[in-house]
Design a protein around this motif. Structure first.
Motif, mmCIF file in Angstrom:
data_model
loop_
_atom_site.group_PDB
_atom_site.id
_atom_site.type_symbol
_atom_site.label_atom_id
_atom_site.label_comp_id
_atom_site.label_asym_id
_atom_site.label_seq_id
_atom_site.Cartn_x
_atom_site.Cartn_y
_atom_site.Cartn_z
ATOM 1 N N ARG A 84 -97.999 6.324 -90.704
ATOM 2 C CA ARG A 84 -98.467 5.701 -90.664
ATOM 3 C C ARG A 84 -97.987 5.590 -92.721
ATOM 4 O O ARG A 84 -97.534 5.744 -92.774
ATOM 5 C CB ARG A 84 -99.980 6.307 -91.155
ATOM 6 C CG ARG A 84 -100.106 6.890 -92.194
ATOM 7 C CD ARG A 84 -101.093 7.536 -92.091
ATOM 8 N NE ARG A 84 -101.053 9.764 -92.873
ATOM 9 C CZ ARG A 84 -101.153 9.546 -94.381
ATOM 10 N NH1 ARG A 84 -101.359 8.405 -94.639
ATOM 11 N NH2 ARG A 84 -100.931 10.780 -94.694
ATOM 12 N N VAL A 85 -98.604 4.338 -92.978
ATOM 13 C CA VAL A 85 -98.108 3.818 -94.400
ATOM 14 C C VAL A 85 -98.872 4.999 -95.264
ATOM 15 O O VAL A 85 -99.775 5.058 -95.788
ATOM 16 C CB VAL A 85 -98.441 2.820 -95.054
ATOM 17 C CG1 VAL A 85 -97.928 2.084 -96.126
ATOM 18 C CG2 VAL A 85 -97.260 1.405 -93.833
ATOM 19 N N GLY B 31 -94.142 0.272 -99.955
ATOM 20 C CA GLY B 31 -94.831 0.128 -98.998
ATOM 21 C C GLY B 31 -95.410 -0.841 -98.346
ATOM 22 O O GLY B 31 -95.577 -1.045 -96.649
ATOM 23 N N GLN B 32 -95.803 -1.683 -98.453
ATOM 24 C CA GLN B 32 -96.122 -3.091 -98.142
ATOM 25 C C GLN B 32 -96.276 -4.127 -99.043
ATOM 26 O O GLN B 32 -96.501 -3.812 -100.336
ATOM 27 C CB GLN B 32 -98.017 -3.283 -97.603
ATOM 28 C CG GLN B 32 -98.736 -2.295 -98.612
ATOM 29 C CD GLN B 32 -100.304 -1.821 -97.869
ATOM 30 O OE1 GLN B 32 -100.238 -2.315 -97.067
ATOM 31 N NE2 GLN B 32 -100.615 -1.773 -98.920
ATOM 32 N N TRP B 33 -96.229 -5.682 -98.535
ATOM 33 C CA TRP B 33 -96.285 -6.474 -99.156
ATOM 34 C C TRP B 33 -97.450 -7.556 -99.431
ATOM 35 O O TRP B 33 -97.579 -7.794 -98.278
ATOM 36 C CB TRP B 33 -95.008 -7.168 -99.312
ATOM 37 C CG TRP B 33 -93.758 -5.934 -99.060
ATOM 38 C CD1 TRP B 33 -92.917 -6.066 -98.280
ATOM 39 C CD2 TRP B 33 -93.119 -5.491 -100.668
ATOM 40 N NE1 TRP B 33 -92.287 -4.941 -98.769
ATOM 41 C CE2 TRP B 33 -91.662 -5.024 -100.090
ATOM 42 C CE3 TRP B 33 -93.202 -6.091 -101.710
ATOM 43 C CZ2 TRP B 33 -91.385 -4.171 -101.541
ATOM 44 C CZ3 TRP B 33 -92.714 -5.378 -102.835
ATOM 45 C CH2 TRP B 33 -91.300 -4.377 -102.506
ATOM 46 N N GLU B 34 -97.659 -8.219 -100.536
ATOM 47 C CA GLU B 34 -98.704 -8.992 -100.249
ATOM 48 C C GLU B 34 -97.980 -10.928 -100.320
ATOM 49 O O GLU B 34 -96.307 -10.375 -100.473
ATOM 50 C CB GLU B 34 -99.658 -9.037 -101.322
ATOM 51 C CG GLU B 34 -100.853 -8.574 -101.638
ATOM 52 C CD GLU B 34 -101.421 -8.026 -102.852
ATOM 53 O OE1 GLU B 34 -102.419 -7.318 -103.593
ATOM 54 O OE2 GLU B 34 -101.257 -8.915 -103.667
ATOM 55 N N ARG C 290 -88.870 -1.801 -97.260
ATOM 56 C CA ARG C 290 -90.551 -1.515 -97.154
ATOM 57 C C ARG C 290 -90.004 0.386 -96.852
ATOM 58 O O ARG C 290 -89.609 0.852 -95.387
ATOM 59 C CB ARG C 290 -91.012 -2.180 -95.654
ATOM 60 C CG ARG C 290 -92.252 -1.306 -95.498
ATOM 61 C CD ARG C 290 -92.174 -2.381 -93.894
ATOM 62 N NE ARG C 290 -93.363 -4.061 -94.836
ATOM 63 C CZ ARG C 290 -93.773 -5.172 -94.227
ATOM 64 N NH1 ARG C 290 -93.385 -5.080 -92.912
ATOM 65 N NH2 ARG C 290 -93.600 -5.983 -94.955
ATOM 66 N N ARG D 55 -91.651 3.647 -95.072
ATOM 67 C CA ARG D 55 -92.546 3.785 -94.324
ATOM 68 C C ARG D 55 -92.540 5.330 -94.540
ATOM 69 O O ARG D 55 -91.576 6.319 -93.931
ATOM 70 C CB ARG D 55 -91.853 3.590 -92.383
ATOM 71 C CG ARG D 55 -92.382 1.549 -92.645
ATOM 72 C CD ARG D 55 -93.268 1.276 -92.420
ATOM 73 N NE ARG D 55 -93.679 0.066 -91.969
ATOM 74 C CZ ARG D 55 -95.194 -0.453 -91.292
ATOM 75 N NH1 ARG D 55 -95.943 0.072 -91.641
ATOM 76 N NH2 ARG D 55 -94.898 -1.530 -91.077
ATOM 77 N N PRO E 259 -88.215 -5.637 -94.945
ATOM 78 C CA PRO E 259 -88.939 -6.749 -94.524
ATOM 79 C C PRO E 259 -88.736 -7.304 -93.515
ATOM 80 O O PRO E 259 -87.293 -8.175 -93.192
ATOM 81 C CB PRO E 259 -89.789 -7.312 -95.865
ATOM 82 C CG PRO E 259 -88.864 -6.394 -96.591
ATOM 83 C CD PRO E 259 -87.427 -5.889 -96.246
#
Lengths: 213, 272
Positions: free
Chosen positions: A8-9, A111-114, A130, A132, A147
């Protein structure tokens, strides 16, 4: 291979990422050599500065909940601050692998991108990585991925960046050839110092600048 | 945009808000006789950020060693921000700091005259060593300026480019001051052996090509620590008192003091 039982992130904190950053960068598809981390920059800390295989400085920002409110803007500002100081750093330690007169790259880790972040990063030439975090039986393992949007061009530079920032990369000037030199050591050396050789051999001694990190 | 020395010089010196520990006039009021001044010329270009950090730290170390020290800064455009922003003294733990003397000179001869004038201003705190920033482009034959170059201090690394630049600088110094007694401090090394080899290379070239000896002023270590300390406006001996950088700096200051002061009198050795 360690068994991964769940993935999981994770909500990693900046300090945790900095701690493992050297390994992450070294193992990335385009390995980077970490030069320094958590160094004072313009109005706040720069997360890290690395160097790529061509000698180009890479300014690294880490977007975390406890990090900068505007990581892209912060990265741009820090690059404006850092770029003219690369020569200073090279004066301080000529063995640093940086090439002078090369505009630093920018790499933002999160961790994540919009979608808006992806678009903005592409527009201003910021590369993305990114993070992880995977839970394993041995603890949390952190990985760095390119990414998907950039996976096919991990080593390419965005055309916009070339057009917008700084000169084309040019080979560094070769130092002038050293003239014929005398023998390396002289029995009657006039060199003086009150320091002892063992002082400098101490493993705890900091180097002139971080090297080989 | 090219990075200029003037962009960062202000990092190396105390801010306006610092309280001078020893006002210049107060120190001069303690005068008990003419003590003289010995300039230690440090050739700098607008990009010599590191040597300026060294010089600032060395001036403080000389002052900490109970020697009066003046950091003499000429009126060169690249140094202008420094002239406009600095208080005349700086504060260091356990004693006074070096004074900053700003010269309106615009060439070597004028700077030398100002140094002589400064030397005629007596101080009550002992002999005065004066690290003096000298723009390298000023170094040319000038009868008035030769005295300023009598004891130049250069900084060199093992890099070939640095050895070349130092050699070229020595040639210019001897053209301008044939009786100069230059000294070199080595930095950017990882071992004493590397520093010794670097000095020996320079020294032998100086002897064989220019027919003059070269004096050793030791080595400085961990340039980054010295630079960071300067950026934080704290001498490295205060910021990192137990570091090798501090010990090396103290050692270089010791060599400068011992070479240029008369141990019996405690006065600077007069320029020849």
């Amino acid at each position: 291979m360690r068994p991964i039982v769940a993935g999981r992130v994770a909500q990693l904190r900046r300090a945790e990422i900095l701690e493992c950053l050297e390994g992450l960068l070294g193992a990335s598809p385009e390995p980077l050599r970490l030069i320094v981390r958590d160094v004072q920059g313009l109005g706040g800390p720069i997360d890290a500065v690395a160097c790529d295989a061509t000698g180009t400085p890479v300014l690294i920002g880490i977007a975390t909940p406890d990090g900068a409110a505007d990581p892209l803007g912060s990265l741009l500002a820090q690059r404006a601050w850092l770029a003219p100081r690369i020569r200073d750093w090279l004066q301080l330690n000529p063995q640093l692998p940086f090439r002078p007169d090369v505009r630093p790259r920018m790499l933002l880790l999160a961790g994540q991108w919009e979608a808006a972040t992806l678009a903005a990063a592409a527009e201003i030439g910021v590369e993305l990585g990114r993070l992880r975090a995977l839970e394993t039986v041995e603890g949390t393992v952190v990985g760095l991925e390119t990414p998907p949007e950039r996976a096919s061009s991990a080593t390419e530079r965005p055309p916009l960046e070339r057009a917008s920032f700084g000169p084309e990369r040019t080979p560094p000037e070769a130092p002038p050839p050293e003239p014929a030199t005398p023998p390396l050591a002289r029995p009657d050396s006039g060199f003086r110092t009150g320091l002892r050789a063992e002082d400098l051999d101490s493993p705890s001694r900091p180097r002139s600048a971080p090297r080989g990190r | 945009m090219a990075r200029e020395l003037s962009d960062v010089l202000d990092y190396f010196l105390p801010g306006r808000d610092e309280t001078p520990a020893i006002p210049v006039e107060a120190a001069r009021a303690q005068e008990n006789g003419l003590r003289g001044l010995l300039p230690l010329a440090v050739p700098v270009t607008e990009r010599d950020v590191v040597p300026v950090a060294f010089v600032w730290n060395l001036a403080i170390e000389i002052a900490r060693a109970a020697r009066h020290a003046v950091l003499l800064i000429p009126d060169d455009p690249t140094l202008q921000p420094l002239r406009e922003s600095l208080p005349p003294t700086t504060r260091i733990a356990g004693g006074g700091g070096p004074e900053f003397a700003f010269s309106g000179a615009d060439d070597l001869g004028a700077l030398a005259r100002d140094a002589r004038e400064l030397g005629r201003t007596p101080h009550g705190r002992g002999p005065t060593l004066a690290p003096t920033l000298v723009p390298t482009r000023w170094i040319r034959p000038d009868p008035d300026g030769a005295s300023l170059l009598q004891h130049p201090v250069l900084f060199a690394t093992p890099e070939a480019s640095s050895l070349h630049a130092t050699q070229a600088l020595l040639e210019r110094i001897f053209e301008a001051a044939p009786h100069a007694e230059p000294g070199v401090t080595i930095h950017g090394v990882d071992s004493i052996q590397e520093a010794e080899r670097t000095f020996d290379r320079l020294s032998l070239r100086c002897e064989t090509s220019l027919g003059r000896p070269l004096r050793s002023y030791g080595l400085l270590l961990d340039d980054l620590q010295i630079y960071r300390a300067a950026v934080e406006r704290r001498p490295v001996t205060a910021a990192k008192p137990n570091s090798l950088a501090s010990r090396a700096l103290t050692d270089v200051a010791r060599l400068l003091i011992e070479d240029h002061t008369d141990p019996a009198e405690g006065h600077p050795v007069a320029p020849q």
